[in-house]
Scaffold this motif. Structure first.
Motif, mmCIF file in Angstrom:
data_model
loop_
_atom_site.group_PDB
_atom_site.id
_atom_site.type_symbol
_atom_site.label_atom_id
_atom_site.label_comp_id
_atom_site.label_asym_id
_atom_site.label_seq_id
_atom_site.Cartn_x
_atom_site.Cartn_y
_atom_site.Cartn_z
ATOM 1 N N VAL A 1 8.461 54.846 20.832
ATOM 2 C CA VAL A 1 7.404 55.487 21.317
ATOM 3 C C VAL A 1 6.865 56.959 20.554
ATOM 4 C CG1 VAL A 1 7.677 55.871 23.460
ATOM 5 C CG2 VAL A 1 5.262 55.670 23.080
ATOM 6 N N SER A 2 6.079 57.457 19.857
ATOM 7 C CA SER A 2 5.275 58.852 19.721
ATOM 8 C C SER A 2 4.341 59.077 20.413
ATOM 9 C CB SER A 2 4.804 58.587 17.909
ATOM 10 O OG SER A 2 6.055 58.061 16.909
ATOM 11 N N TYR A 3 4.195 60.781 20.937
ATOM 12 C CA TYR A 3 3.648 61.073 21.661
ATOM 13 C C TYR A 3 3.106 62.296 21.951
ATOM 14 C CZ TYR A 3 1.460 62.833 26.063
ATOM 15 O OH TYR A 3 0.323 63.245 26.518
ATOM 16 N N SER A 4 2.121 63.397 21.428
ATOM 17 C CA SER A 4 2.681 64.507 21.245
ATOM 18 C C SER A 4 3.308 64.766 19.715
ATOM 19 C CB SER A 4 2.961 65.402 22.146
ATOM 20 O OG SER A 4 2.206 66.811 22.659
ATOM 21 N N GLY A 5 3.225 64.458 19.199
ATOM 22 C CA GLY A 5 4.262 65.039 18.036
ATOM 23 C C GLY A 5 5.473 64.607 17.990
ATOM 24 N N LYS A 6 5.960 63.736 18.830
ATOM 25 C CA LYS A 6 7.630 63.557 19.357
ATOM 26 C C LYS A 6 7.445 61.763 19.432
ATOM 27 C CE LYS A 6 8.631 67.881 21.709
ATOM 28 N NZ LYS A 6 8.736 68.260 22.767
ATOM 29 N N THR A 7 8.692 61.620 18.728
ATOM 30 C CA THR A 7 9.032 59.950 18.995
ATOM 31 C C THR A 7 10.892 59.971 20.147
ATOM 32 O OG1 THR A 7 8.679 59.395 17.047
ATOM 33 C CG2 THR A 7 9.923 58.178 17.315
ATOM 34 N N TYR A 8 10.080 59.736 20.614
ATOM 35 C CA TYR A 8 10.705 59.299 22.153
ATOM 36 C C TYR A 8 11.522 57.738 21.949
ATOM 37 C CZ TYR A 8 8.264 62.904 24.060
ATOM 38 O OH TYR A 8 8.282 64.207 24.750
ATOM 39 N N SER A 9 13.081 56.708 22.596
ATOM 40 C CA SER A 9 13.588 56.103 22.509
ATOM 41 C C SER A 9 13.201 55.181 23.871
ATOM 42 C CB SER A 9 15.045 56.722 22.640
ATOM 43 O OG SER A 9 15.297 57.012 21.548
ATOM 44 N N VAL A 10 12.462 54.100 23.751
ATOM 45 C CA VAL A 10 12.297 53.825 25.150
ATOM 46 C C VAL A 10 13.696 53.216 25.578
ATOM 47 C CG1 VAL A 10 11.233 52.117 26.901
ATOM 48 C CG2 VAL A 10 10.142 53.320 24.308
#
Length: 81
Positions: free
Chosen positions: A61-70
């Motif tokens: 998921v991408s949020y505030s310019g960063k991509t996170y692994s769920v």
């Protein structure tokens, strides 16, 4: 007596802090940051049925310019849903 008051005050802060249980929301799914660009799925508030119907959880998921692994689904994420 002062110790009891302090304990009650700290407990109140913890409970109030959990009323809003997520760090960010994307496309109707609520996430908590776990660190190192990892997140878990969580709920909107402790007293709200956050989800209904079919929920598709993405692997990233991408949020505030960063991509996170769920990486996980948090305790109680789908409680009362």
């Amino acid at each position: 007596m002062k110790a009891k008051t302090l304990i009650l005050a700290l407990l109140s802060l913890v409970i109030c802090g959990r009323a809003l249980a997520y760090d960010f929301e994307v496309n109707g799914i609520y996430y908590n940051k776990l660190g190192n660009l990892k997140v878990e799925v969580t709920y909107a508030t402790s007293s709200y049925n956050s989800y209904s119907g079919s929920v598709n959880i993405p692997s990233t998921v991408s949020y505030s310019g960063k991509t996170y692994s769920v990486t996980s689904i948090g305790d109680g994420a789908f409680a009362n849903s």
